[in-house]
Structures are given as C-alpha cells and as structure tokens.
Design a protein around this motif. Structure first.
Motif, PDB file in Angstrom:
ATOM      1  N   UNK A  25       0.781  -1.240  -0.065  1.00  0.00           N
ATOM      2  CA  UNK A  25      -0.016  -0.062   0.026  1.00  0.00           C
ATOM      3  C   UNK A  25       0.925   1.154  -0.192  1.00  0.00           C
ATOM      4  N   UNK A  26       1.955   1.246   0.688  1.00  0.00           N
ATOM      5  CA  UNK A  26       2.651   2.465   0.934  1.00  0.00           C
ATOM      6  C   UNK A  26       3.570   2.906  -0.408  1.00  0.00           C
ATOM      7  N   UNK A  27       3.991   1.611  -0.922  1.00  0.00           N
ATOM      8  CA  UNK A  27       4.785   1.792  -2.420  1.00  0.00           C
ATOM      9  C   UNK A  27       3.786   2.404  -3.502  1.00  0.00           C
ATOM     10  N   UNK A  28       2.734   1.719  -3.399  1.00  0.00           N
ATOM     11  CA  UNK A  28       1.670   2.178  -4.479  1.00  0.00           C
ATOM     12  C   UNK A  28       1.205   3.725  -4.103  1.00  0.00           C
ATOM     13  N   UNK A  29       1.197   3.946  -2.851  1.00  0.00           N
ATOM     14  CA  UNK A  29       0.793   5.408  -2.567  1.00  0.00           C
ATOM     15  C   UNK A  29       1.720   6.402  -2.983  1.00  0.00           C
ATOM     16  N   UNK A  30       3.048   6.096  -2.799  1.00  0.00           N
ATOM     17  CA  UNK A  30       4.149   6.776  -3.247  1.00  0.00           C
ATOM     18  C   UNK A  30       4.221   6.774  -4.589  1.00  0.00           C
ATOM     19  N   UNK A  31       3.887   5.867  -5.384  1.00  0.00           N
ATOM     20  CA  UNK A  31       4.022   5.875  -6.728  1.00  0.00           C
ATOM     21  C   UNK A  31       2.804   6.511  -7.510  1.00  0.00           C
ATOM     22  N   UNK A  32       1.629   6.609  -6.809  1.00  0.00           N
ATOM     23  CA  UNK A  32       0.508   7.025  -7.617  1.00  0.00           C
ATOM     24  C   UNK A  32      -0.010   8.362  -7.103  1.00  0.00           C
ATOM     25  N   UNK A  33       0.646   8.939  -6.089  1.00  0.00           N
ATOM     26  CA  UNK A  33       0.224  10.181  -5.557  1.00  0.00           C
ATOM     27  C   UNK A  33       0.113  11.515  -6.584  1.00  0.00           C
ATOM     28  N   UNK A  34      -0.704  12.235  -6.245  1.00  0.00           N
ATOM     29  CA  UNK A  34      -1.224  13.030  -7.194  1.00  0.00           C
ATOM     30  C   UNK A  34      -0.026  14.346  -7.017  1.00  0.00           C
ATOM     31  N   UNK A  36      -0.185  17.304  -7.018  1.00  0.00           N
ATOM     32  CA  UNK A  36      -0.974  18.503  -6.349  1.00  0.00           C
ATOM     33  C   UNK A  36      -1.224  18.094  -4.997  1.00  0.00           C
ATOM     34  N   UNK A  37      -1.050  16.867  -4.401  1.00  0.00           N
ATOM     35  CA  UNK A  37      -1.326  16.549  -3.076  1.00  0.00           C
ATOM     36  C   UNK A  37      -0.373  17.284  -2.351  1.00  0.00           C
ATOM     37  N   UNK A  38      -0.756  17.313  -1.047  1.00  0.00           N
ATOM     38  CA  UNK A  38       0.102  18.136   0.132  1.00  0.00           C
ATOM     39  C   UNK A  38       1.468  17.214   0.313  1.00  0.00           C
ATOM     40  N   UNK A  39       2.227  17.964   0.392  1.00  0.00           N
ATOM     41  CA  UNK A  39       3.613  17.261   0.608  1.00  0.00           C
ATOM     42  C   UNK A  39       3.577  17.121   2.293  1.00  0.00           C
ATOM     43  N   UNK A  40       4.070  15.784   2.511  1.00  0.00           N
ATOM     44  CA  UNK A  40       4.070  15.503   3.915  1.00  0.00           C
ATOM     45  C   UNK A  40       5.622  14.936   4.283  1.00  0.00           C
ATOM     46  N   UNK A  41       5.757  15.487   5.651  1.00  0.00           N
ATOM     47  CA  UNK A  41       7.302  15.051   5.840  1.00  0.00           C
ATOM     48  C   UNK A  41       7.376  14.630   7.447  1.00  0.00           C
ATOM     49  N   UNK A  42       8.633  14.696   8.004  1.00  0.00           N
ATOM     50  CA  UNK A  42       8.692  14.158   9.416  1.00  0.00           C
ATOM     51  C   UNK A  42       7.858  15.157  10.376  1.00  0.00           C
ATOM     52  N   UNK A  43       7.697  16.463   9.982  1.00  0.00           N
ATOM     53  CA  UNK A  43       7.135  17.471  10.794  1.00  0.00           C
ATOM     54  C   UNK A  43       5.590  16.733  10.992  1.00  0.00           C
ATOM     55  N   UNK A  44       4.922  16.374  10.080  1.00  0.00           N
ATOM     56  CA  UNK A  44       3.747  16.112  10.201  1.00  0.00           C
ATOM     57  C   UNK A  44       3.468  14.655  10.754  1.00  0.00           C
ATOM     58  N   UNK A  45       4.499  13.776  10.802  1.00  0.00           N
ATOM     59  CA  UNK A  45       4.522  12.374  11.475  1.00  0.00           C
ATOM     60  C   UNK A  45       4.530  12.982  13.038  1.00  0.00           C
ATOM     61  N   UNK A  46       5.733  13.854  13.231  1.00  0.00           N
ATOM     62  CA  UNK A  46       5.915  14.280  14.714  1.00  0.00           C
ATOM     63  C   UNK A  46       4.588  14.847  15.235  1.00  0.00           C
ATOM     64  N   UNK A  85      -1.371  12.203   0.983  1.00  0.00           N
ATOM     65  CA  UNK A  85      -0.671  13.152   0.426  1.00  0.00           C
ATOM     66  C   UNK A  85       0.901  12.725  -0.420  1.00  0.00           C
ATOM     67  N   UNK A  86       1.758  13.285  -0.621  1.00  0.00           N
ATOM     68  CA  UNK A  86       2.930  13.091  -1.279  1.00  0.00           C
ATOM     69  C   UNK A  86       3.957  12.838  -0.328  1.00  0.00           C
ATOM     70  N   UNK A  87       4.580  11.796  -0.451  1.00  0.00           N
ATOM     71  CA  UNK A  87       5.844  11.652   0.647  1.00  0.00           C
ATOM     72  C   UNK A  87       6.649  10.357   0.161  1.00  0.00           C
ATOM     73  N   UNK A  88       7.837  10.382   0.784  1.00  0.00           N
ATOM     74  CA  UNK A  88       8.902   9.145   0.444  1.00  0.00           C
ATOM     75  C   UNK A  88       8.364   7.900   0.931  1.00  0.00           C
ATOM     76  N   UNK A  89       8.876   6.938   0.892  1.00  0.00           N
ATOM     77  CA  UNK A  89       8.484   5.403   1.408  1.00  0.00           C
ATOM     78  C   UNK A  89       8.762   5.239   2.629  1.00  0.00           C
ATOM     79  N   UNK A  90       9.859   5.750   3.109  1.00  0.00           N
ATOM     80  CA  UNK A  90      10.427   5.868   4.688  1.00  0.00           C
ATOM     81  C   UNK A  90       9.244   6.664   5.367  1.00  0.00           C
TER      82      UNK A  90
END
Length: 346
Positions: A25-34, A36-46, A85-90
């Motif tokens: 699911x995560x790999x597919x999400x990374x590959x298929x994200x739009x 224009x989707x919001x960019x998500x990073x460590x800040x959102x996780x925290x 949103x858009x994010x790396x696999x990690x």
C-alpha cells in the motif's frame, strides 16, 4: 483501497479484514500520488505522535469520554488528508505507524466511553483500522497492540465471546513473538492469559501469566520506548495479574497483586487507580472483609470523581448492588449515596 475513504467509513469493520494485509500500500501510494497533493514530511509525523501523547495522557487520567471527538476530528481532518498526500516511502511507513497509534487511541476511547452497541462497534471499527495501518507499515508491535485492543473488547463482552477473545490473543502473540522489548511481550502475554482464563483454560492462563511475569521482571534495565506497550510497567502488570487470578478464582492472590499495584508501584493515573480500587473492594467483600471493602471503596469514590469511563461506572454500579444487602450498616448507606451521585454525572 482509497485511504481517506477507508478512514472515513462509518460502518463496523469485520474481523475478516484482519487477515487481508496489503504490504504494497505504501509503495503504491508513493507511486500514484497526485502532484498537487499536500507534501508530507517528518513534521507531520511528529505532529500526530504529539497529539497521540497529549490526548492519551488526558484519556488515561480522566477516561475515554473526555477527548474522543477531538481525536476523531484530528484523524479525519489532518492525519487522513496527510495519508493521501505526497511523501517518500520511509516517511510513509512512519506516517502509517503514527496514524495507527491515533486510530488505536480512538478505539480505546470509544470502548472506555460506553458499553452500548454503538460505542463498541466504533471501537472495533478503529481497532481494525489501527491494525491495517500498522500491518501496512510493517510495525509488528503496533499490529499486536491493535489486536490486543480487540481482544480486551471481546473479553469485556463476556463468556459468549471467549473463543473470539482467545483467537485474537493468539494472533496478537503471532505478531509479538519476535519483539525485543520485554515490556511489550509481557503486555501481550498477559492478554493471552486473561483470554485463556475466560475460556476456562487455567493451564494456558497460568503458563501465559508466568511467561508474562518473566518478561516484565526483565524490563527493569530495558530502555523505555514511546509505544503503547512500552509503558506496561510492573505496577500495571500487577494489576493485570490480579484481574487474571480473580478470574481463575484465586482471590487471595488477586488481592495481593492489586494491593501491590496500588501500594508498592503506585499506579499514577486516576482512571487506572479507580478501576483497581473498584475491583479490590469487590474482592475484600467476597472474602468477608466488610471493613476492608468499605475503606477501599471510599478511596475508589474519591478517585473516580470526574472520570468518564464505563469501566469506572460499572465498578460503581457493581458496588451499589453488593452494598444493597448491607444497608443496615451506616458506612454502606453512605457509600451508596455517594455512588448514586457519581452515577448521575455525565
């Protein structure tokens, strides 16, 4: 499956979902994200993890009914869109794990707030979400924790659900067997012990409780993590042990363990202390120690003030029923009056 739609679904989640993991699911999400989707990073996780800690602290102190709506609004309004949103696999793995913790907390809050069909269906719904998110992120401990939530819910529903409780607790242990944290293993082993006790399998219950004790005794030098299971202390183990022993009919052992949880390890949350005190008063009464029951239940009512938890309310109702046969004693009448006031509070 659309992640936002999955999170927003209002219906209950079938247990069959638990056997259909989606490791890509995560790999597919990374590959298929739009784009224009919001960019998500460590800040959102925290941010999600901070919210889990803050709301979890409040719920542990005052019960699940205090902040459930806030938690649901945060999951659907913030965390849900971030999952789309858009994010790396990690980052995706961390994001799913954090969202799993938040979903599990909401499930626990719903379960603790009410024992009616609606609350219990909502709890089951969010526990199943927590499991799927944890499984997809590869977090075995979080997956085991979600299964433990479902197990505890099944145990609370009574003997008619004993087979389900045992099956869920065994599946929980399947996820937990290779974990390194002795607290986590003790946590899940104690759950298996309680499910086995409900099922009438005292041999398995005793063996699992003994294994749980072995691991919790190894936790004194182990570093404390941030997960739900890593906060399973020796005091909380003593509480769980007392509950299991009482279920198996060992009232003397149960009484000793519950007193140990309170007096030696000093459970520091009002809701937890109230739950232990309510159960302990019942055990004193069953052993014919009326004065001891009065003393413990007095402390229980002091501790329960302001706590919104079905577990605490049930303890107050149980106390009132048990005191009904002792109304000739002034202390019993006084406790009954105080409990009646408590039960009228929202």
């Amino acid at each position: 499956m659309d992640r936002r739609g999955f999170l927003a679904t209002s219906g209950g989640a079938a247990l069959s979902l638990l056997g259909v993991p989606d490791p890509d699911a995560i790999t597919r999400r990374v590959r298929d994200s739009s784009p224009t989707a919001v960019r998500v990073g460590q800040g959102e996780v925290s941010a999600i993890l901070r919210m889990v800690r803050t709301l979890g602290d409040s719920a542990a102190e005052y019960g699940g009914g205090h902040a459930k709506k806030v938690a649901i609004d945060y999951l659907t309004g913030s965390a849900g869109p971030w999952l789309d949103g858009r994010y790396t696999e990690a980052i995706g793995q961390k994001l799913y794990a954090a969202a799993s913790q938040l979903a599990h907390l909401i499930g626990w809050m719903a379960q603790d707030e009410g024992d009616d069909t609606g609350h219990q269906a909502l709890a089951r719904h969010y526990y199943a979400h927590a499991y799927r998110l944890a499984d997809e992120s590869g977090e075995q401990e979080l997956a085991a924790t979600a299964l433990r939530g479902l197990t505890v819910q099944a145990i609370g529903l009574g003997p008619k659900h004993r087979a389900e409780a045992l099956a869920l607790s065994e599946k929980c242990m399947d996820h937990a067997r290779h974990l390194d944290d002795p607290r986590a293993i003790a946590y899940y082993q104690s759950t298996l012990a309680e499910a086995a006790a409900l099922n009438g399998d005292h041999r398995l219950a005793s063996a699992s409780l003994s294994a749980s004790q072995t691991h919790i005794e190894r936790s004194a030098t182990a570093p404390t993590g941030d997960s739900w299971a890593s906060h399973f202390t020796i005091g909380r183990w003593a509480h769980a042990s007392g509950t299991i022993l009482a279920r198996m009919g060992d009232l003397a052992g149960a009484r000793e363990q519950l007193h140990t949880a309170l007096e030696i390890h000093g459970l520091d949350r009002r809701r937890s202390r109230a739950a232990v005190l309510g159960h302990l008063g019942e055990i004193h009464l069953q052993q014919g120690d009326l004065d001891g029951a009065f003393a413990v239940w007095t402390e229980f009512l002091d501790c329960a003030e302001g706590v919104r938890s079905v577990r605490v309310r049930d303890a107050a109702k149980d106390m009132c029923v048990r005191l009904a046969r002792h109304q000739q004693v002034p202390e019993a009448r006084a406790l009954s009056r105080r409990a009646a006031v408590l039960l009228t509070q929202p």
